[in-house]
Design a protein around this motif. Sequence first.
Motif, PDB file in Angstrom:
ATOM      1  N   HIS A  52      32.574 -16.239   8.859  1.00  0.00           N
ATOM      2  CA  HIS A  52      32.002 -17.331   8.080  1.00  0.00           C
ATOM      3  C   HIS A  52      30.794 -16.830   7.293  1.00  0.00           C
ATOM      4  O   HIS A  52      29.881 -16.228   7.845  1.00  0.00           O
ATOM      5  N   VAL A  53      30.798 -17.091   5.980  1.00  0.00           N
ATOM      6  CA  VAL A  53      29.671 -16.717   5.124  1.00  0.00           C
ATOM      7  C   VAL A  53      29.047 -17.991   4.555  1.00  0.00           C
ATOM      8  O   VAL A  53      29.633 -18.640   3.692  1.00  0.00           O
ATOM      9  N   PRO A  54      27.863 -18.381   5.064  1.00  0.00           N
ATOM     10  CA  PRO A  54      27.217 -19.589   4.543  1.00  0.00           C
ATOM     11  C   PRO A  54      26.463 -19.293   3.247  1.00  0.00           C
ATOM     12  O   PRO A  54      25.801 -18.270   3.122  1.00  0.00           O
ATOM     13  N   TYR A  55      26.553 -20.213   2.296  1.00  0.00           N
ATOM     14  CA  TYR A  55      25.864 -20.084   1.014  1.00  0.00           C
ATOM     15  C   TYR A  55      24.867 -21.216   0.850  1.00  0.00           C
ATOM     16  O   TYR A  55      24.915 -22.216   1.558  1.00  0.00           O
ATOM     17  N   ARG A  56      24.003 -21.068  -0.123  1.00  0.00           N
ATOM     18  CA  ARG A  56      23.066 -22.136  -0.492  1.00  0.00           C
ATOM     19  C   ARG A  56      23.671 -22.934  -1.639  1.00  0.00           C
ATOM     20  O   ARG A  56      23.354 -22.709  -2.800  1.00  0.00           O
ATOM     21  N   GLY A  57      24.568 -23.825  -1.318  1.00  0.00           N
ATOM     22  CA  GLY A  57      25.215 -24.634  -2.335  1.00  0.00           C
ATOM     23  C   GLY A  57      26.565 -24.100  -2.752  1.00  0.00           C
ATOM     24  O   GLY A  57      26.999 -23.022  -2.321  1.00  0.00           O
ATOM     25  N   GLU A  58      27.215 -24.852  -3.631  1.00  0.00           N
ATOM     26  CA  GLU A  58      28.584 -24.522  -4.037  1.00  0.00           C
ATOM     27  C   GLU A  58      28.677 -23.537  -5.190  1.00  0.00           C
ATOM     28  O   GLU A  58      29.650 -22.786  -5.284  1.00  0.00           O
ATOM     29  N   ALA A  59      27.716 -23.545  -6.087  1.00  0.00           N
ATOM     30  CA  ALA A  59      27.797 -22.681  -7.270  1.00  0.00           C
ATOM     31  C   ALA A  59      27.989 -21.207  -6.899  1.00  0.00           C
ATOM     32  O   ALA A  59      28.880 -20.544  -7.454  1.00  0.00           O
ATOM     33  N   PRO A  60      27.226 -20.655  -5.958  1.00  0.00           N
ATOM     34  CA  PRO A  60      27.458 -19.255  -5.595  1.00  0.00           C
ATOM     35  C   PRO A  60      28.793 -19.023  -4.881  1.00  0.00           C
ATOM     36  O   PRO A  60      29.356 -17.933  -4.970  1.00  0.00           O
TER      37      PRO A  60
END
Length: 325
Positions: free
Chosen positions: A181-189
């Motif tokens: 699992h790779v968490p991002y800061r929001g959907e754009a990235p």
Amino acid sequence: MNRRQFVAAMIGSVAAGPAARAQTYPARPITFIVPYSAGGPLDATARLVGEGLSRRVGQAVVVENRTGASGMLGANAVAKAQPDGYTLLFTVIDTQVNNVALFKTIAYDPVKDFAPITQAFLAPMILVAGGKFSARTPQEFAEQVKTSGQPLAYGSWGIGGSAHLAGEALWNRHFRLGMTHVPYRGEAPIVNDLLSGQIPVSFASIANTRQHIEAGALKALAVSGTKRSSALPDLPTLTELGFTDPVFKIGVWLGAFAPGQTPPPIVDRLSQEMRAVVRSPEISNRMVRLGFEPVASTPEEFARSLETEIATIKAVFRDLGIEQQ
């Protein structure tokens, strides 16, 4: 006026207070606190609904972004605000449902500290894969991962969010792929890394992925929720494809709340006006094109669904073994 008459008059004044305030409400601008950054689907929707509400009540509606702590800073600001109907929370499912299961302690109670106004819109999560994959279904994608022999990852917009839960349940519990699992800061990235091939798959929103799907840069495999999306009616739900985990039935809702002790007449007025905004053809048609289904629930309906979802998400966290933060 004798003592008895004075006491009776005071009691009558207090009892009439909420009703009297509701009759003159709103007398000044209303603030929507959005607990995530500007520019995303939540922020855009809050501004759209705010504009419609402003026209109906004759007062400005100001959108204020208060970010941080997985949305909890903004949510807590509303929980502690004066319960007068002038400071409202416009948020997503995560702050009121997922955070209860994710964090050991939070500064607010999503049930006791808020008065639900309306669940405005419900959006399914769309499962998308990078363009280099030929898979047309989650099953085909899983087979390609197994035969590749390469360690792969799936993205989400944060630990404990709906995309994380659905990804973990699908790829690692159902298919046992051992994906990271790779968490991002929001959907754009997330979308950027899907397009560049940095990650192969993720749950995301239709609003942020539809143009890339139509251009052939991303492949749509399925949607969450209990029914197909009006924006992509040919795309089956995960339930239709045989995936029965309860997390696949949950979509991402956008909704409004007032502080918990806000007088019911004010909450009812806000709910009536916001539901009219959500149902208006101008806004509902625009939101459907972006993948959001109008709900416009009553406060009572929203409260019941909220308690059910909290119980469901807590069970999902336990079943998936996701540790609290």
